[in-house]
Design a protein around this motif. Structure first.
Motif, mmCIF file in Angstrom:
data_model
loop_
_atom_site.group_PDB
_atom_site.id
_atom_site.type_symbol
_atom_site.label_atom_id
_atom_site.label_comp_id
_atom_site.label_asym_id
_atom_site.label_seq_id
_atom_site.Cartn_x
_atom_site.Cartn_y
_atom_site.Cartn_z
ATOM 1 N N LEU A 19 -65.855 -1.074 -46.529
ATOM 2 C CA LEU A 19 -65.160 -1.557 -47.721
ATOM 3 C C LEU A 19 -63.668 -1.320 -47.519
ATOM 4 O O LEU A 19 -63.230 -0.180 -47.344
ATOM 5 C CB LEU A 19 -65.665 -0.825 -48.958
ATOM 6 N N PHE A 20 -62.888 -2.398 -47.558
ATOM 7 C CA PHE A 20 -61.505 -2.357 -47.079
ATOM 8 C C PHE A 20 -60.563 -2.971 -48.108
ATOM 9 O O PHE A 20 -60.743 -4.114 -48.519
ATOM 10 C CB PHE A 20 -61.435 -3.132 -45.755
ATOM 11 N N ASN A 21 -59.577 -2.186 -48.531
ATOM 12 C CA ASN A 21 -58.585 -2.676 -49.490
ATOM 13 C C ASN A 21 -57.181 -2.512 -48.913
ATOM 14 O O ASN A 21 -56.823 -1.450 -48.411
ATOM 15 C CB ASN A 21 -58.683 -1.909 -50.810
ATOM 16 N N THR A 22 -56.416 -3.597 -48.959
ATOM 17 C CA THR A 22 -54.998 -3.515 -48.589
ATOM 18 C C THR A 22 -54.163 -3.632 -49.857
ATOM 19 O O THR A 22 -54.537 -4.314 -50.802
ATOM 20 C CB THR A 22 -54.592 -4.632 -47.616
ATOM 21 N N TYR A 23 -53.030 -2.954 -49.853
ATOM 22 C CA TYR A 23 -52.146 -3.006 -51.012
ATOM 23 C C TYR A 23 -50.701 -3.109 -50.537
ATOM 24 O O TYR A 23 -50.313 -2.515 -49.530
ATOM 25 C CB TYR A 23 -52.329 -1.774 -51.907
ATOM 26 N N THR A 24 -49.926 -3.925 -51.219
ATOM 27 C CA THR A 24 -48.515 -4.129 -50.905
ATOM 28 C C THR A 24 -47.734 -4.078 -52.210
ATOM 29 O O THR A 24 -47.620 -5.096 -52.895
ATOM 30 C CB THR A 24 -48.282 -5.481 -50.206
ATOM 31 N N GLY A 40 -45.502 6.440 -51.831
ATOM 32 C CA GLY A 40 -46.005 7.524 -52.669
ATOM 33 C C GLY A 40 -47.513 7.601 -52.617
ATOM 34 O O GLY A 40 -48.201 6.602 -52.436
ATOM 35 N N ASP A 41 -48.014 8.819 -52.812
ATOM 36 C CA ASP A 41 -49.460 9.018 -52.720
ATOM 37 C C ASP A 41 -50.221 8.355 -53.855
ATOM 38 O O ASP A 41 -51.415 8.085 -53.731
ATOM 39 C CB ASP A 41 -49.765 10.520 -52.717
ATOM 40 N N ALA A 42 -49.539 8.079 -54.953
ATOM 41 C CA ALA A 42 -50.240 7.591 -56.150
ATOM 42 C C ALA A 42 -50.935 6.259 -55.901
ATOM 43 O O ALA A 42 -52.091 6.063 -56.300
ATOM 44 C CB ALA A 42 -49.267 7.467 -57.308
ATOM 45 N N ILE A 43 -50.244 5.324 -55.243
ATOM 46 C CA ILE A 43 -50.821 3.992 -55.036
ATOM 47 C C ILE A 43 -51.993 4.066 -54.070
ATOM 48 O O ILE A 43 -53.040 3.451 -54.286
ATOM 49 C CB ILE A 43 -49.751 3.012 -54.526
ATOM 50 N N ARG A 44 -51.841 4.841 -53.007
ATOM 51 C CA ARG A 44 -52.942 5.030 -52.062
ATOM 52 C C ARG A 44 -54.138 5.678 -52.762
ATOM 53 O O ARG A 44 -55.291 5.269 -52.557
ATOM 54 C CB ARG A 44 -52.496 5.888 -50.884
ATOM 55 N N SER A 45 -53.869 6.672 -53.591
ATOM 56 C CA SER A 45 -54.954 7.373 -54.281
ATOM 57 C C SER A 45 -55.709 6.431 -55.215
ATOM 58 O O SER A 45 -56.944 6.490 -55.305
ATOM 59 C CB SER A 45 -54.386 8.550 -55.085
ATOM 60 N N THR A 46 -54.964 5.551 -55.889
ATOM 61 C CA THR A 46 -55.612 4.580 -56.784
ATOM 62 C C THR A 46 -56.523 3.651 -56.000
ATOM 63 O O THR A 46 -57.651 3.355 -56.417
ATOM 64 C CB THR A 46 -54.547 3.763 -57.533
ATOM 65 N N SER A 47 -56.028 3.176 -54.854
ATOM 66 C CA SER A 47 -56.837 2.290 -54.020
ATOM 67 C C SER A 47 -58.101 2.996 -53.542
ATOM 68 O O SER A 47 -59.211 2.451 -53.620
ATOM 69 C CB SER A 47 -56.009 1.804 -52.819
ATOM 70 N N GLN A 48 -57.946 4.229 -53.062
ATOM 71 C CA GLN A 48 -59.097 4.972 -52.562
ATOM 72 C C GLN A 48 -60.080 5.285 -53.682
ATOM 73 O O GLN A 48 -61.301 5.207 -53.508
ATOM 74 C CB GLN A 48 -58.629 6.271 -51.898
ATOM 75 N N GLU A 49 -59.545 5.603 -54.854
ATOM 76 C CA GLU A 49 -60.394 5.883 -56.011
ATOM 77 C C GLU A 49 -61.198 4.651 -56.403
ATOM 78 O O GLU A 49 -62.396 4.743 -56.713
ATOM 79 C CB GLU A 49 -59.521 6.345 -57.182
#
Length: 281
Positions: A34-39, A58-67
């Motif tokens: 399961l793979f999500n990219t974010y920009t 920032g860690d927040a955006i990565r954390s949201t994606s992983q969550e």
């Protein structure tokens, strides 16, 4: 073991493709990625188009994606009985979808990508937009595109248009053979005849294709004097086709169908899943 990449933007469209993949490969031992990219929009376009991974975030955006990926795994568990043959891994990456999928396929042993493709104006059809067409062109891995809202059907009847210009033993047809074997599919090979005799090379390729599918139900169909899109549409009307499969090969009609026009002009519509198989050339 199959390794299946499931790109997701957490939309209903991508969830529908995930459901299709889980049902299509329910009897296979699989690892689903399961793979999500974010920009983030705050980043300048040159960063996104260049090398986004090298810029801090920032860690927040990565954390949201992983969550959200972890929530997706939980959603899968709720909707499908625990399948001991299925394993799930998640990956969140700061990247564009094209670059991210391409790099992930290169870095991992991915057998097939299953992704949703949004229908035009909400219709249950594929309208190939720029991302999908670029992935067809850039990623050397089979891609299965699922129309928005398509309800799962076992691929009992597969349509395989071909011009016999492909050296089939050099293409990645194994995934189609495995799907056909697992679902007892019939492969309908369709050739568009324009009034010319097949060349010796085409005759050899035709024989090789028949040999490759000798253990599957397999039929040849010769269609006279039609363009490929009309022939596909008419064949679907006359037969209950559940899956369209084509080889993406240079100098073939697949290239003419998708890449001779500008990306923005492409509007090839389908209401069934579409498997694009890259040539090894």
């Amino acid at each position: 073991m199959k390794y299946i990449l499931l790109p997701t933007d957490f939309s209903d469209n991508s969830w529908n493709a995930i459901k299709y993949a889980l049902q299509l490969f329910q009897n296979d031992t699989c690892t689903f990625h399961l793979f999500n990219t974010y920009t983030p929009v705050v980043y300048h376009v040159e960063y996104v188009l260049g090398y986004p991974a090298q810029f801090g975030l920032g860690d927040a955006i990565r954390s949201t994606s992983q969550e959200n990926l972890e929530k997706l795994v939980s959603k899968i568990s709720k909707h499908f009985e625990n399948n001991p043959k299925h394993k799930f891994v998640t990956q969140a990456r700061f990247d564009t979808i094209i670059s991210g999928v391409k790099d992930y396929v290169n870095d991992n042993s991915i057998d097939i990508i299953v992704m949703g493709t949004k229908g035009a104006t909400g219709a249950k059809e594929i309208l190939f937009g720029s991302n999908t067409v670029h992935l067809f062109k850039e990623v050397k891995c089979p891609i299965l595109a699922i129309p928005s809202g398509f309800s799962y059907e076992s691929p009992m009847e597969v349509l395989f248009p071909t011009d016999f210009e492909v050296v089939y033993k050099n293409s990645k047809l194994s995934i189609l053979k495995e799907i056909a074997k697992s679902h007892h599919s019939r492969i309908n090979a369709m050739h568009i005849s324009l009034g010319y005799e097949l060349t010796d090379m085409q005759k050899t390729n035709k024989a090789d294709l028949e040999s490759l599918f000798k253990n599957n139900a397999f039929l040849f169909h010769d269609i006279k004097n039609m363009n490929i899109t009309d022939a596909i549409s008419e064949f679907q009307i006359k037969h209950k086709i559940n899956l369209l499969a084509m080889i993406n090969n240079k100098h073939s009609f697949f290239e003419n169908l998708f890449f001779k026009n500008t990306i923005s002009q492409i509007g090839f519509h389908l209401n069934i899943p579409f498997l694009v198989i890259p040539s090894k050339e």
